[in-house]
Enzyme design. Structure first.
Site, PDB file in Angstrom:
ATOM      1  CG  ASN A   7     -30.661  24.924 -15.007  1.00  0.00           C
ATOM      2  OD1 ASN A   7     -31.138  25.755 -15.789  1.00  0.00           O
ATOM      3  ND2 ASN A   7     -31.258  24.577 -13.891  1.00  0.00           N
ATOM      4  NE  ARG A  89     -34.902  23.600 -15.583  1.00  0.00           N
ATOM      5  CZ  ARG A  89     -35.196  24.667 -14.857  1.00  0.00           C
ATOM      6  NH1 ARG A  89     -34.266  25.510 -14.507  1.00  0.00           N
ATOM      7  NH2 ARG A  89     -36.428  24.892 -14.482  1.00  0.00           N
ATOM      8  CG  HIS A 178     -40.906  22.071 -11.053  1.00  0.00           C
ATOM      9  ND1 HIS A 178     -41.795  22.666 -10.198  1.00  0.00           N
ATOM     10  CD2 HIS A 178     -39.807  22.854 -11.043  1.00  0.00           C
ATOM     11  CE1 HIS A 178     -41.263  23.761  -9.684  1.00  0.00           C
ATOM     12  NE2 HIS A 178     -40.048  23.907 -10.187  1.00  0.00           N
ATOM     13  NE  ARG A 239     -42.446  31.588 -10.458  1.00  0.00           N
ATOM     14  CZ  ARG A 239     -41.615  30.545 -10.492  1.00  0.00           C
ATOM     15  NH1 ARG A 239     -41.889  29.448  -9.814  1.00  0.00           N
ATOM     16  NH2 ARG A 239     -40.521  30.605 -11.210  1.00  0.00           N
ATOM     17  CD  GLU A 382     -35.295  19.543 -11.658  1.00  0.00           C
ATOM     18  OE1 GLU A 382     -34.727  19.981 -10.637  1.00  0.00           O
ATOM     19  OE2 GLU A 382     -36.176  20.157 -12.263  1.00  0.00           O
TER      20      GLU A 382
END
Ligand code: AMP
Length: 396
Positions: A7, A89, A178, A239, A382
């Site tokens: 990643n 990823r 996601h 965010r 993940e």
């Protein structure tokens, strides 16, 4: 067979080496502060022990070279030829990818083309891919997209009601994020409860520093809360989630900033951090709330209201919900958050078992037998999905 799961971020590269198909983690770690003028940080976990080192990391290729050298020098593997595949990823796959694929020049060109939509991610992902191409030229690589699962949405869910040519000319639409996590925990839930994923209506809540929800029907994404970028949806660590876009032009005028500067503040200085003024970390907010801090309490309340709003709207869109699943840092660990969110869902027949909700670590049910909706905590993974997809595609 050994598979590396990667990643790459703008200044970091996380790795996890798996023995497949056993799905055993051999080693994992992270390179941080890549390209910074100051020294980079390299952390690797070997046999449960964390080793940390400071070193110059001018670019991702240096990190990859160092990692591969270390794997052999530290005798984690006997030679680089043991690594049979590398999976990456990728944050933005746009309309091009609805599943993972082997890396080829077409895939790389599309990832490059999408840099505009994910400037902080797709560029570094490509650098990571090319660094491995250089270091391991004969090893197949696979790309796994955060957006792929959400390609299942119908136009009524993914389109914005904006001038249509914005969509045709610029690709303005909802892509979500996601996706790997949402798909993984939904499938895990079906497996753990011996149910057919193709007969289930599930809402997955990925609540970490980034937060998104997903409405899943028959194993397919029907809707998700993140949008063109991860800024849309519920408030998160830094965010804002949804706001009226007029706020941007208003602050541009009031503060003499550019639109992108304001959007940057909506990404990095809003959410928990913006409202509380304390932290972007859920644990800090929980502590502050316990001490009676009103802004920390408000930050949490705003987020939890919006999460409940989404679940309510997905209840209508899916025409009922069989299961709600919590995952990621907050979803997996913060029982108080789960309890408060579920309290807001009582009208849908959600009943939480306090004792079950206090468990940790493994997948577990938190709803009481009387609950009309099954509520679970399922840890996301993940990196494992990346390793699985990589093994499958290189074997095909
Ligand atoms: P992630 O982005 O999935 O790593 O999640 C990060 C978020 O999870 C941060 O807001 C953390 O505060 C939160 N988190 C992690 N562990 C816990 C915990 N034990 N209790 C509450 N929040 C936690």
């Amino acid at each position: 067979m050994k598979i590396m799961s990667i990643n790459s971020g703008s200044s970091s590269l996380k790795f996890k080496l798996f023995e497949m198909p056993e799905e055993k983690v051999i080693t994992e770690g992270v390179f941080e502060r890549i390209t910074f003028k100051e020294e980079g940080i390299y952390t690797i976990k070997i046999n449960g022990e964390k080793i940390k080192e400071f070193l110059p990391l001018p670019n991702h290729a240096v990190a990859v070279e160092r990692l591969l050298k270390d794997l052999v020098d530290r005798k984690i593997i006997s030679s680089l030829s043991e690594i049979k595949g590398v999976g990456h990823r990728i944050v933005q796959g746009g309309k091009y990818f609805d599943k993972s694929v082997l890396v080829d020049s077409w895939a790389k060109d599309r990832i490059r083309e999408l840099i505009d939509l994910a400037p902080l991610h797709n560029g570094p992902h490509l650098i990571g891919i090319e660094a491995f191409e250089k270091a391991l030229p004969n090893v197949k690589q696979v790309v796994v997209f955060d957006t792929a699962f959400h390609q299942g949405m119908e136009p009524e869910a993914f389109m914005y009601a904006v001038p249509y040519y914005w969509y045709t000319d610029y690709g303005i639409r909802k892509y979500g994020a996601h996706g790997t996590s949402h798909q993984f925990v939904a499938n895990e839930y079906a497996r753990l409860t011996n149910q057919d994923i193709n007969k289930l209506k599930i809402v997955t809540c990925h609540l970490g520093n980034g937060c998104s929800l997903c409405a899943i029907e028959n194993g397919r994404c029907k809707d998700t809360s993140m949008g063109l970028t991860p800024l849309e949806g519920v408030p998160m660590g830094t965010r804002t989630g949804n706001i009226d876009p007029t706020v941007v032009s208003y602050i541009v005028e009031k503060e003499g900033k550019t639109a992108w500067e304001v959007v940057n503040e909506l990404n990095k200085k809003s959410g928990y951090l913006g409202i509380s003024g304390i932290s972007n970390d859920a644990r800090d907010l929980e502590d502050a709330m316990a001490e009676g801090n009103e802004r920390a309490t408000l930050a949490i309340k705003i987020q939890e209201k919006r999460i409940a709003d989404y679940i309510g709207s997905y209840y209508l869109y899916l025409e009922g919900i069989d299961a709600i699943i919590f995952t990621a840092g907050i979803g997996e660990n913060a029982k108080e958050y789960r309890e408060r969110i579920c309290k807001r869902l009582e009208i849908l027949g959600v009943v939480i078992d306090d004792e079950a909700n206090s468990q940790r670590g493994y997948p577990f049910r938190i709803s009481a037998p009387s609950s009309k909706i099954d509520v679970w905590v399922v840890p996301t993974n993940e990196e494992l999905v990346i390793a699985r997809d990589t093994m499958r595609l290189i074997n095909e």
